[in-house]
Write an enzyme that holds these catalytic residues in place. Structure first.
Site, PDB file in Angstrom:
ATOM      1  N   CYS A 351       0.845  -1.196   0.000  1.00 20.86           N
ATOM      2  CA  CYS A 351       0.000   0.000   0.000  1.00 20.86           C
ATOM      3  C   CYS A 351       0.880   1.245   0.000  1.00 20.86           C
ATOM      4  O   CYS A 351       1.380   1.661   1.055  1.00 20.86           O
ATOM      5  CB  CYS A 351      -0.944  -0.004   1.205  1.00 20.86           C
ATOM      6  SG  CYS A 351      -2.046   1.425   1.259  1.00 20.86           S
ATOM      7  N   CYS A 354      -0.624   4.146   2.040  1.00 21.87           N
ATOM      8  CA  CYS A 354      -0.540   3.996   3.497  1.00 21.87           C
ATOM      9  C   CYS A 354       0.866   4.269   4.015  1.00 21.87           C
ATOM     10  O   CYS A 354       1.051   4.944   5.028  1.00 21.87           O
ATOM     11  CB  CYS A 354      -0.967   2.586   3.910  1.00 21.87           C
ATOM     12  SG  CYS A 354      -2.598   2.095   3.322  1.00 21.87           S
ATOM     13  N   ASP A 355       1.885   3.714   3.348  1.00 17.10           N
ATOM     14  CA  ASP A 355       3.233   3.694   3.910  1.00 17.10           C
ATOM     15  C   ASP A 355       4.234   4.565   3.163  1.00 17.10           C
ATOM     16  O   ASP A 355       5.377   4.683   3.597  1.00 17.10           O
ATOM     17  CB  ASP A 355       3.762   2.248   3.926  1.00 17.10           C
ATOM     18  CG  ASP A 355       2.837   1.319   4.677  1.00 17.10           C
ATOM     19  OD1 ASP A 355       2.230   1.781   5.652  1.00 17.10           O
ATOM     20  OD2 ASP A 355       2.707   0.143   4.297  1.00 17.10           O
TER      21      ASP A 355
END
Length: 611
Positions: A351, A354-355
């Site tokens: 992701c 997300c990261d």
């Protein structure tokens, strides 16, 4: 759980700070800290995470809070350089000032980053303990933090302290000498404060539980599993049909939920991200009466010809339902190469949204050649120093517009005809001492709990599929974007799968019906061809319509409403019968008076005949 959280927060209001984070709004934090279910409680001390757990256990929450508070109080210590010099003056005069300063600086090097260099916390406690073992007495430690309300007047009781308190604190009325108006004003002020606190608490609870599912006495008519476009569309259609659906899905997850780039091919939307689209769908479904359970599904059991039991993971709830719509979508595929599994969460991710922010101004790699890989590369190019896209072919299979943007981006370079065969990591020490020039005896023995060791991605080995040559590429993170597979493992043995498309649920008759009565499939769990947000939403709407028709055909209506109606009819019938019996049994004075008059008239008539 919100009232319990508030109760614990009030109990420790002087010793800890309690913060509630909405992961639907700040979804990046879920990926950064690995949050997979709600509620999740995280505990920080000196800016470092020291504990974490998920679930709704009051005992566990109280235990962890008390543990971190106790540790913070135990480590609320500070060792000043002056105190250390004074200590060595008493116990060891052979120590030079430079040696003493070296010991103190090594302790101060373990202070939290970004703060003032001080010998504090666990480092100060550990050093004091070691000095006590060697010299039979410890140095004098001070408190690092003092209570805010503590003042000089409390310790000395001097007039100066009392005068200072009068200057800093607002004057309060003396209730013994106050007038009636002053007492009424004070009473009104306190009542207003209590009312405001109560309203804030109620609003917080309503926000937490307003649309949450609560177990009832009757089975649900429709249970939707999955929170993507298919599941949300099914929830909207089912809710508008009056079926009061229950949607079960984790707070994070889903391909559309993780998209940081704009969703440009969804009709009617412009400059909208994936999370914004899902949030709007959820709000619409909730408005029409849908309920939500933020959890994952572990298994489904058939209860009866017209009923199923749905088991959740964290909350351990069992949802009984007549029909089920499966809309769990797809999960990320992995490379299954050395180093991938071991370094997940330490630089290996699926992701980018997300990261990606965690690798600001660093070199990262994206593996894949489809739309997902292109979107991840464009997202990472905003914050990373450079992005390398690794693809096993000589052309992307992504849509032309996305592929063109990637190939023209100045921060993105492409390695064609290459595959990643291994991910490498190196050991990293957090909070490692920066000063290594001090080699005093006490400093070298310092063994602190603050220092933790972990592995972090340092590079990958690429294999050229054309020349069969291997090469090493340094990087800080690897984002795997090679596609997704249907999340249908929990359905094994319950529904029939498509043999030509492994993992995909088989549907029949051009509808969303599956081999199991009352179970319908929507979105990517049954679609291996299109796999678009708009087609998933369409199949979700179709599944809701199919479920509504099936419930009608099977004669499964709103059992709760039918039970209430039957109960109301019985009560009304009993009330009517009771009224009739009451009328017949009651004494009627007018009827008796009428009989008496009638008898008198007959007597007079007979007497007149006799005469």
């Amino acid at each position: 759980m919100a009232p319990i959280f508030q109760k614990v927060a009030k109990k420790h209001i002087e010793t800890a700070v309690f913060v509630k984070v909405d992961t639907n709004q700040i979804y990046e934090l879920s990926g950064r800290y690995g949050i997979r279910s709600l509620p999740t409680f995280m505990f920080f001390l000196d800016g470092k995470k020291v504990n974490q757990f998920s679930g709704a256990s009051e005992q566990q929450l109280v235990q962890f809070v008390e543990a971190v508070v106790e540790r913070s109080q135990r480590e609320n210590t500070k060792l000043t350089l002056e105190s250390l010099k004074e200590f060595y003056t008493k116990v060891d005069t052979s120590k030079s000032v430079a040696d003493i300063e070296g010991v103190w600086k090594k302790c101060a090097s373990h202070a939290p980053k970004g703060g003032k260099a001080e010998c504090v916390g666990a480092a100060a406690t550990s050093l004091a303990r070691k000095l006590k073992q060697k010299y039979k007495q410890p140095p004098k430690l001070e408190k690092r933090f003092q209570p805010e309300q503590e003042g000089k007047e409390k310790a000395t009781g001097s007039t100066e302290g009392r005068n200072k308190k009068k200057e800093t604190e607002p004057e309060k009325p003396n209730l013994y000498l106050a007038t009636k108006d002053q007492l009424l004003d004070e009473l009104q002020r306190r009542e207003d404060e209590e009312l405001e606190a109560k309203v804030e608490e109620e609003v917080d609870d309503e926000d937490e539980f307003e649309h949450m599912w609560q177990p009832g006495d009757f089975p649900e008519r429709v249970c939707i599993i999955g929170g993507g476009p298919a599941g949300m569309a099914a929830a909207i259609y089912a809710a508008r049909a009056g079926l009061s659906p229950v949607l079960v899905a984790p707070p994070m997850g889903g391909q559309l939920q993780g998209k940081g780039v704009d969703v440009e091919n969804y009709p009617g939307l412009f400059n909208a991200t994936g999370p914004a689209l899902i949030a709007a769908m959820r709000q619409q479904a909730a408005f029409y009466g849908a309920k939500f359970e933020t959890d994952t599904i572990t298994k489904i059991e058939k209860k009866s010809p017209h009923g199923y039991r749905v088991y959740t993971n964290e909350s351990n709830n069992v949802i009984e339902t007549h029909s089920i719509i499966i809309a769990t979508g797809a999960e990320a595929k992995w490379l299954s190469i050395p180093g991938e599994y071991e370094l997940r969460g330490a630089g290996v991710s699926s992701c980018a949204t997300c990261d990606g922010a965690a690798f600001y101004n660093q070199h990262v790699i994206v593996v894949g050649g489809g739309d997902t890989a292109m979107e991840d590369a464009l997202v990472l190019a905003r914050t990373s120093a450079s992005v390398t896209v690794v693809h096993r072919r000589d052309a992307f299979r992504a849509s032309n517009i996305l592929a063109q943007r990637v190939m023209e981006h100045p921060k993105i370079r492409i390695r064609w005809n290459s595959t990643v065969i291994e991910i490498h990591g190196e050991v990293v020490k957090e909070n490692e001492a920066e000063s290594k020039s001090h080699n005093s005896e006490e400093g070298s023995e310092l063994d602190l709990d603050e220092v933790t060791v972990r592995k972090q991605v340092s590079g990958v080995t690429l294999l050229d599929t054309a020349t069969n040559e291997a090469s090493h590429v340094a990087c800080s993170a690897v984002f795997v974007a090679i596609g997704h597979s249907p999340a249908t493992e929990f359905l094994r043995g319950l529904v029939e799968f498509d043999h030509e498309r492994p993992g995909y649920v088989k549907t029949f008759g051009g509808s969303t019906r599956t081999s199991a009565h009352g179970i319908f499939a929507a979105g990517d769990v049954a679609d291996s061809v299109y796999r678009q947000a708009i087609t998933s939403a369409g199949s979700g709407a179709a599944a809701a319509l199919d479920a509504e028709r099936w419930l009608s055909e099977e004669g499964l209506g709103n059992e709760a409403a039918e039970f209430e109606a039957e109960l109301l009819r019985e009560l009304m019938s009993e009330e009517a019968t009771g009224k009739k019996n009451t009328v017949e049994s009651h004494y009627n004075i007018y009827q008796e008076a009428s009989g008496m008059a009638k008898g008198t008239k007959e007597s007079l008539s007979s007497a007149s005949n006799e005469l």
